[in-house]
Scaffold this motif. Structure first.
Motif, short mmCIF file in Angstrom:
data_model
loop_
_atom_site.label_atom_id
_atom_site.label_comp_id
_atom_site.label_asym_id
_atom_site.label_seq_id
_atom_site.Cartn_x
_atom_site.Cartn_y
_atom_site.Cartn_z
N SER A 77 0.82 -1.24 0.06
CA SER A 77 -0.04 0.08 -0.03
C SER A 77 0.68 1.34 -0.02
O SER A 77 0.35 2.24 -0.14
N GLY A 78 2.32 1.04 0.02
CA GLY A 78 2.96 2.13 -0.05
C GLY A 78 4.44 1.59 -0.47
O GLY A 78 4.73 0.55 -0.52
N ASP A 79 5.21 2.64 -0.60
CA ASP A 79 6.73 2.23 -1.10
C ASP A 79 7.39 1.97 0.18
O ASP A 79 7.12 2.38 1.30
N ALA A 80 8.48 1.01 0.05
CA ALA A 80 9.33 0.55 1.33
C ALA A 80 10.81 0.01 0.89
O ALA A 80 10.85 -0.64 -0.39
N GLU A 81 11.61 0.36 1.53
CA GLU A 81 13.26 -0.13 1.29
C GLU A 81 13.07 -1.75 1.67
O GLU A 81 12.34 -1.88 2.80
N SER A 82 14.09 -2.34 1.28
CA SER A 82 14.19 -3.69 1.91
C SER A 82 14.49 -3.80 3.49
O SER A 82 15.31 -2.95 3.84
N GLY A 83 13.51 -4.41 4.36
CA GLY A 83 13.91 -4.52 5.56
C GLY A 83 12.86 -3.49 6.30
O GLY A 83 12.42 -3.47 7.73
N ALA A 84 12.37 -2.45 5.65
CA ALA A 84 11.62 -1.59 6.36
C ALA A 84 10.22 -2.17 6.41
O ALA A 84 9.66 -2.93 5.68
N ASP A 85 9.13 -1.58 7.28
CA ASP A 85 8.01 -1.96 7.37
C ASP A 85 7.00 -1.50 6.42
O ASP A 85 7.18 -0.38 5.80
N VAL A 86 6.57 -2.58 5.79
CA VAL A 86 5.55 -2.20 4.77
C VAL A 86 4.05 -2.75 4.84
O VAL A 86 3.80 -3.95 5.61
N ASP A 87 3.18 -1.99 4.65
CA ASP A 87 1.65 -2.54 4.74
C ASP A 87 1.38 -3.13 3.72
O ASP A 87 1.28 -2.61 2.52
N VAL A 88 0.91 -4.45 3.43
CA VAL A 88 0.38 -5.22 2.53
C VAL A 88 -1.09 -5.50 2.70
O VAL A 88 -1.57 -5.83 3.49
N VAL A 89 -1.89 -5.50 1.56
CA VAL A 89 -3.09 -5.88 1.35
C VAL A 89 -3.29 -7.31 1.04
O VAL A 89 -2.68 -7.79 -0.28
#
Length: 109
Positions: free
Chosen positions: A35-47
């Protein structure tokens, strides 16, 4: 219920690789759309549930209801099951060549 945590339609997980909003994300057996951009290892929200227009192998053909698999190397939807993860079904007929397919995510396995 004291042990209820969440509905599970949206999960926050560490990005297994750099991802962009709307891109597929596979971590273990979890598959979702960022649901947004993220670098490897950073938190990312996934649907993990819903219908998404996702990039596919251009030569693959899908009939409505056909199984859709995620090729985590190419980061594309494919009709090839071997070595790939089943993530849902096509909700439209899509021919060759085409760049994307509407997929209803499975959300479970």
């Amino acid at each position: 219920m004291k042990n209820y945590v969440q509905a599970g339609e949206n999960l926050t997980i560490p990005a297994p690789y750099a991802v962009t909003s709307g891109g597929g994300v596979k971590s273990g057996l979890i598959f979702g759309v960022a649901s947004g951009d993220a670098e490897s290892g950073a938190d990312v929200d996934v649907v993990t549930k819903g219908v998404f227009d996702l990039p596919k192998v251009s030569t693959n053909v899908f009939a409505i209801g056909a199984a859709c698999y995620w090729d985590d190397t190419a980061k594309l939807i494919t009709s090839t099951s071997s070595g790939n993860t089943k993530i849902g079904v096509a909700i439209e007929d899509v021919g060759n060549p085409s760049g994307s397919v509407n997929v209803r995510l499975n959300g479970a396995f």
